[in-house]
Design an enzyme around this catalytic site. Structure first.
Site, PDB file in Angstrom:
ATOM      1  N   ASN A  89       0.859  -1.189   0.000  1.00  0.00           N
ATOM      2  CA  ASN A  89       0.000   0.000   0.000  1.00  0.00           C
ATOM      3  C   ASN A  89       0.895   1.238   0.000  1.00  0.00           C
ATOM      4  O   ASN A  89       1.462   1.592   1.034  1.00  0.00           O
ATOM      5  CB  ASN A  89      -0.905  -0.052   1.250  1.00  0.00           C
ATOM      6  N   LYS A  91       0.080   4.219  -0.346  1.00  0.00           N
ATOM      7  CA  LYS A  91      -0.607   5.394   0.220  1.00  0.00           C
ATOM      8  C   LYS A  91      -0.389   6.617  -0.674  1.00  0.00           C
ATOM      9  O   LYS A  91      -0.275   6.476  -1.889  1.00  0.00           O
ATOM     10  CB  LYS A  91      -0.152   5.624   1.663  1.00  0.00           C
ATOM     11  N   HIS A 138      -9.482   0.992   4.686  1.00  0.00           N
ATOM     12  CA  HIS A 138      -8.226   1.206   5.412  1.00  0.00           C
ATOM     13  C   HIS A 138      -8.498   2.151   6.582  1.00  0.00           C
ATOM     14  O   HIS A 138      -9.331   3.056   6.478  1.00  0.00           O
ATOM     15  CB  HIS A 138      -7.169   1.799   4.474  1.00  0.00           C
ATOM     16  N   GLU A 160      -6.999   4.586   7.660  1.00  0.00           N
ATOM     17  CA  GLU A 160      -6.830   6.017   7.345  1.00  0.00           C
ATOM     18  C   GLU A 160      -8.094   6.574   6.687  1.00  0.00           C
ATOM     19  O   GLU A 160      -8.459   7.725   6.900  1.00  0.00           O
ATOM     20  CB  GLU A 160      -5.582   6.213   6.473  1.00  0.00           C
ATOM     21  N   GLU A 162      -5.307  -4.986  10.592  1.00  0.00           N
ATOM     22  CA  GLU A 162      -4.305  -3.946  10.793  1.00  0.00           C
ATOM     23  C   GLU A 162      -4.608  -3.180  12.085  1.00  0.00           C
ATOM     24  O   GLU A 162      -5.422  -2.246  12.084  1.00  0.00           O
ATOM     25  CB  GLU A 162      -4.332  -2.962   9.628  1.00  0.00           C
ATOM     26  N   GLY A 203       2.446   2.257  10.789  1.00  0.00           N
ATOM     27  CA  GLY A 203       3.388   3.361  10.618  1.00  0.00           C
ATOM     28  C   GLY A 203       4.075   3.789  11.907  1.00  0.00           C
ATOM     29  O   GLY A 203       4.701   4.844  11.964  1.00  0.00           O
ATOM     30  N   SER A 205       3.479  -2.050  10.427  1.00  0.00           N
ATOM     31  CA  SER A 205       4.928  -2.020  10.642  1.00  0.00           C
ATOM     32  C   SER A 205       5.638  -3.325  10.258  1.00  0.00           C
ATOM     33  O   SER A 205       6.647  -3.698  10.853  1.00  0.00           O
ATOM     34  CB  SER A 205       5.248  -1.649  12.092  1.00  0.00           C
TER      35      SER A 205
END
Ligand code: PGA
Length: 333
Positions: free
Chosen positions: A66, A68, A162, A164, A238, A244, A284
């Protein structure tokens, strides 16, 4: 309910409903029915049923990259070059998700077996549609990209839900569920992300949060008793606190959640779907820690953010599939 009907009959009914809905939309917007759509409506129900059945999952280890909202024309070219030069094993399916603007480049440049995904697609959130097809994705939605467009361009995958998007863009569980159903209707394979915040984990709500996210997807699946969504929908677990942050979940945490997701699928969807659905871990993951997680029995792959921007590292993560097959003694697919 469609689940109590024969699949073809249910799909034919869905087709009829869809045709009348398309007519209603045409009346509302003053637009005439698109020819491609008329063709699709005339021919689809049984054809789609066959398509769906033909896509029975391979259960292959699957790694997603991904990217992003990262990259420039130059850095993307460099990354594509690195990926093409990497020695990928043949026991892994690999899907990379560049930002929309670079998808074309990626599709033109990447060699097999790389596949490409979009990072999102659109469906009208307020729509209520008993067919669960929500076929209104093209129109006055400035800045959005529709599932129909992805289908038209031959983009085979899309990442939906996702964290985000859920958090920054306020996408609800229901909205994500609708998007998944709609993307499937357009023949797209979906990686749907689920996961908890640190606060939710610490207050013992991890599985409640994840089950609610899964339920919202299952509510939109008309053909639950069939295996198609097992092969067409990949679940990415996730944990938000691991994305991240460099704080990877421990192997025990990952295995526990994945096993509970699989059991939930068996109890709430079907045994077949539970067996076939691939569950990725994301958060991560890097070239150093991937082998420890790949060893676990319920891990069917990874969804990788930061480390997917480094070609060599990403290829190493993909090749952790060999560790998985060896550790769990599963026949190589
Ligand atoms: P990360 O991101 O690997 O950078 O933690 C994973 C993801 O968001 O999919």
């Amino acid at each position: 309910m469609m689940t109590v009907m024969g699949f073809d009959v249910a799909l034919m009914l869905a087709g009829a409903l869809e045709a009348s809905r398309e007519g209603a939309i045409a009346r509302r917007t003053g637009a005439s029915m698109r020819p491609s759509h008329r063709r699709a409506i005339a021919s689809t129900p049984c054809a789609r049923a066959r398509d769906v059945r033909a896509r029975v999952g391979s259960g292959k280890f699957i790694v997603g990259g991904n990217w992003k909202c990262n990259g420039s024309r130059a850095s993307v070219r460099e990354l594509l070059r690195e990926l093409n030069e990497g020695a990928l094993g043949d026991n892994v399916e690999v899907v990379v998700a560049p930002p929309f603007l670079f998808i074309d480049d990626a599709m033109a440049t990447l060699r097999k077996p790389y596949q490409v995904a979009a990072q999102n697609c659109w469906v009208e959130p307020g729509l209520v549609d008993p067919t669960h097809h929500y076929d209104s994705d093209t129109g006055a939605f400035t800045g959005e990209v529709s599932a129909e467009m992805l289908e038209d361009l031959g983009i085979p995958w899309v990442i939906l839900g996702h964290s985000e998007r859920r958090n920054l863009f306020k996408e609800s569980n229901e909205f994500v569920g609708k998007k998944v159903a709609h993307a499937r209707y357009h023949g797209l394979n979906v990686i749907v992300c689920v996961g908890e915040t640190l606060e939710e984990r610490e207050s013992g709500k991890t599985m409640d949060v994840i089950f609610a996210q899964l339920q919202a997807v299952a509510d939109e699946i008309d053909d639950k008793e069939h295996s198609s969504w097992g092969s067409q929908v990949v679940i990415a677990y996730e944990p938000i606190w691991a994305i991240g942050t460099g704080k990877v979940a421990t192997p025990d945490q990952v295995q526990e959640v994945h096993a509970k997701i699989r059991k939930w699928l068996a109890d709430n969807v079907s045994e077949e779907v539970a067996r076939e659905t691939r569950i990725q871990y994301g958060g991560s993951v890097n070239a150093q820690n991937c082998a420890d997680i790949a060893r676990l029995s319920d891990i069917d792959g990874f969804l990788v953010g930061g480390a997917s921007l480094k070609g060599e590292d990403f290829v190493k993560i993909c090749n952790a599939s060999s560790v998985h097959y060896k550790a769990v003694g599963r026949a190589r697919k």
